[in-house]
Motif scaffolding. Structure first.
Motif, PDB file in Angstrom:
ATOM      1  N   THR A 244     -11.381  10.259   7.409  1.00  0.00           N
ATOM      2  CA  THR A 244     -10.986  11.266   8.382  1.00  0.00           C
ATOM      3  C   THR A 244     -11.112  12.634   7.738  1.00  0.00           C
ATOM      4  O   THR A 244     -11.386  12.753   6.539  1.00  0.00           O
ATOM      5  N   ALA A 245     -10.888  13.679   8.519  1.00  0.00           N
ATOM      6  CA  ALA A 245     -10.993  15.048   7.998  1.00  0.00           C
ATOM      7  C   ALA A 245      -9.825  15.875   8.506  1.00  0.00           C
ATOM      8  O   ALA A 245     -10.004  16.886   9.175  1.00  0.00           O
ATOM      9  N   ALA A 246      -8.616  15.412   8.189  1.00  0.00           N
ATOM     10  CA  ALA A 246      -7.412  16.111   8.649  1.00  0.00           C
ATOM     11  C   ALA A 246      -6.816  16.936   7.524  1.00  0.00           C
ATOM     12  O   ALA A 246      -6.714  16.472   6.391  1.00  0.00           O
ATOM     13  N   ARG A 247      -6.437  18.162   7.859  1.00  0.00           N
ATOM     14  CA  ARG A 247      -5.775  19.033   6.884  1.00  0.00           C
ATOM     15  C   ARG A 247      -4.368  19.310   7.366  1.00  0.00           C
ATOM     16  O   ARG A 247      -4.169  20.109   8.286  1.00  0.00           O
ATOM     17  N   GLN A 262      -7.235   9.584  12.637  1.00  0.00           N
ATOM     18  CA  GLN A 262      -7.349   8.137  12.469  1.00  0.00           C
ATOM     19  C   GLN A 262      -7.622   7.449  13.806  1.00  0.00           C
ATOM     20  O   GLN A 262      -8.454   6.538  13.898  1.00  0.00           O
ATOM     21  N   LEU A 263      -6.921   7.891  14.848  1.00  0.00           N
ATOM     22  CA  LEU A 263      -7.127   7.308  16.173  1.00  0.00           C
ATOM     23  C   LEU A 263      -8.548   7.549  16.675  1.00  0.00           C
ATOM     24  O   LEU A 263      -9.112   6.713  17.390  1.00  0.00           O
ATOM     25  N   THR A 264      -9.127   8.674  16.299  1.00  0.00           N
ATOM     26  CA  THR A 264     -10.511   8.963  16.675  1.00  0.00           C
ATOM     27  C   THR A 264     -11.453   7.915  16.090  1.00  0.00           C
ATOM     28  O   THR A 264     -12.323   7.374  16.787  1.00  0.00           O
ATOM     29  N   VAL A 265     -11.265   7.615  14.808  1.00  0.00           N
ATOM     30  CA  VAL A 265     -12.109   6.610  14.153  1.00  0.00           C
ATOM     31  C   VAL A 265     -11.861   5.230  14.752  1.00  0.00           C
ATOM     32  O   VAL A 265     -12.800   4.483  15.042  1.00  0.00           O
TER      33      VAL A 265
END
Length: 304
Positions: A244-247, A262-265
């Motif tokens: 993921t790419a969350a900051r 995470q839900l996107t993936v």
């Protein structure tokens, strides 16, 4: 010798800033100071000489060069070019108060809403940008052919694991989620070749999830890790690594933007599995919808 996992994150496909953010925990303390300067303001970093950047990060020019190599750059000139390009393509929020991502003391609710909405949207967009379709396809294929799927997660990642299990179960896949590490371990011990184990951990350092995934892999199951950091410990026990790419920012450490990413993936994987057998999926969704129909309140019912 353990085989290297297939990892979806790449600075070529997902943007250099996303790539650096994902590698940050694996860098040395001095390199992390350089990384934080670069991530916080790519345009400013691109304008700096190597001496200026080293001074601002309270480190040496040699450390800046080591940082460049750690993130896949040949040297500082290439880093500056890539940072300038990254800064040019970044989309900033229309509301200037949202810039920076953090929620400052005294922020009103309108600013809080605008900041959260922008950062959540960016996490989803950047996650989608850096996902490798080839790795996702391999994971979808493994899940689609699996005799059984176990999904593991703790804390906020546990909610995502539960969501994925329910989605898979809804379309007739044999899937389980165990919130307790003991039951998760006993379940993993019964997996074998042809089964799939999915471990979800934002930090990639959650020991419970790592231990269970390690147990599943030892039994011959295909293991998949979903994490924000591709060089984290969970990658060592995974055959496939999705990132993921969350900051996370103020009040949001590892719990909100990361969950949406995470839900996107998870949704991408779920739809990929469902689309591989449309007739079976349609039949399962219709059957499960009909099973709970009697528990829906009709439009004619109103509260007194």
């Amino acid at each position: 010798m353990a085989k290297s996992p297939k990892i979806s994150a790449s600075h070529e496909t997902g943007g250099l800033i996303v790539h650096i953010s994902g590698l940050l925990p694996s860098l040395s303390p001095a390199e992390q100071r350089v990384a934080r300067l670069v991530v916080s303001d790519p345009a400013d970093a691109a304008r700096r000489t190597i001496t200026d950047l080293a001074t601002a990060a309270e480190t040496s020019e040699a450390t800046v060069i080591r940082f460049c190599r750690s993130v896949g750059m040949d040297g500082y000139p290439q880093l500056r070019i890539r940072l300038a390009a990254e800064a040019a393509r970044r989309v900033e929020p229309l509301d200037a108060r949202v810039v920076g991502g953090d929620i400052p003391p005294g922020a009103d609710l309108a600013q809080i809403i605008a900041t959260i909405a922008f950062n959540d949207a960016r996490a989803v967009e950047e996650t989608a940008e850096q996902l490798d379709p080839a790795i996702c396809e391999q994971v979808v294929e493994a899940i689609g052919a699996a005799g059984r799927i176990d999904v593991y997660g703790a804390g906020a990642s546990g909610f995502v694991a539960s969501d994925f299990q329910q989605k898979l179960h809804r379309i007739g896949r044999i899937a389980f989620y165990f919130p307790d590490v003991h039951t998760a371990l006993t379940s993993a011990a019964l997996l074998g070749r042809g089964d799939v184990a999915v471990g979800i951990s934002h930090t990639g350092t959650t020991s419970d999830v790592i231990e269970v995934l390690e147990q599943a892999r030892a039994r011959g199951a295909t293991t998949v890790a979903l994490t924000n950091f591709p060089r984290s410990p969970i990658a060592d026990v995974a055959d496939h690594v999705l990132t993921t790419a969350a900051r996370e920012t103020t009040y949001r450490s590892g719990a909100t933007a990361s969950r949406l990413a995470q839900l996107t993936v998870v949704d991408c994987l779920f739809v990929g599995v469902a689309a591989r057998s449309r007739a079976r999926t349609k039949k399962a969704l219709e059957a499960t919808a009909e099973a709970v129909q009697s528990h829906r309140v009709g439009p004619g019912r109103r509260r007194g």
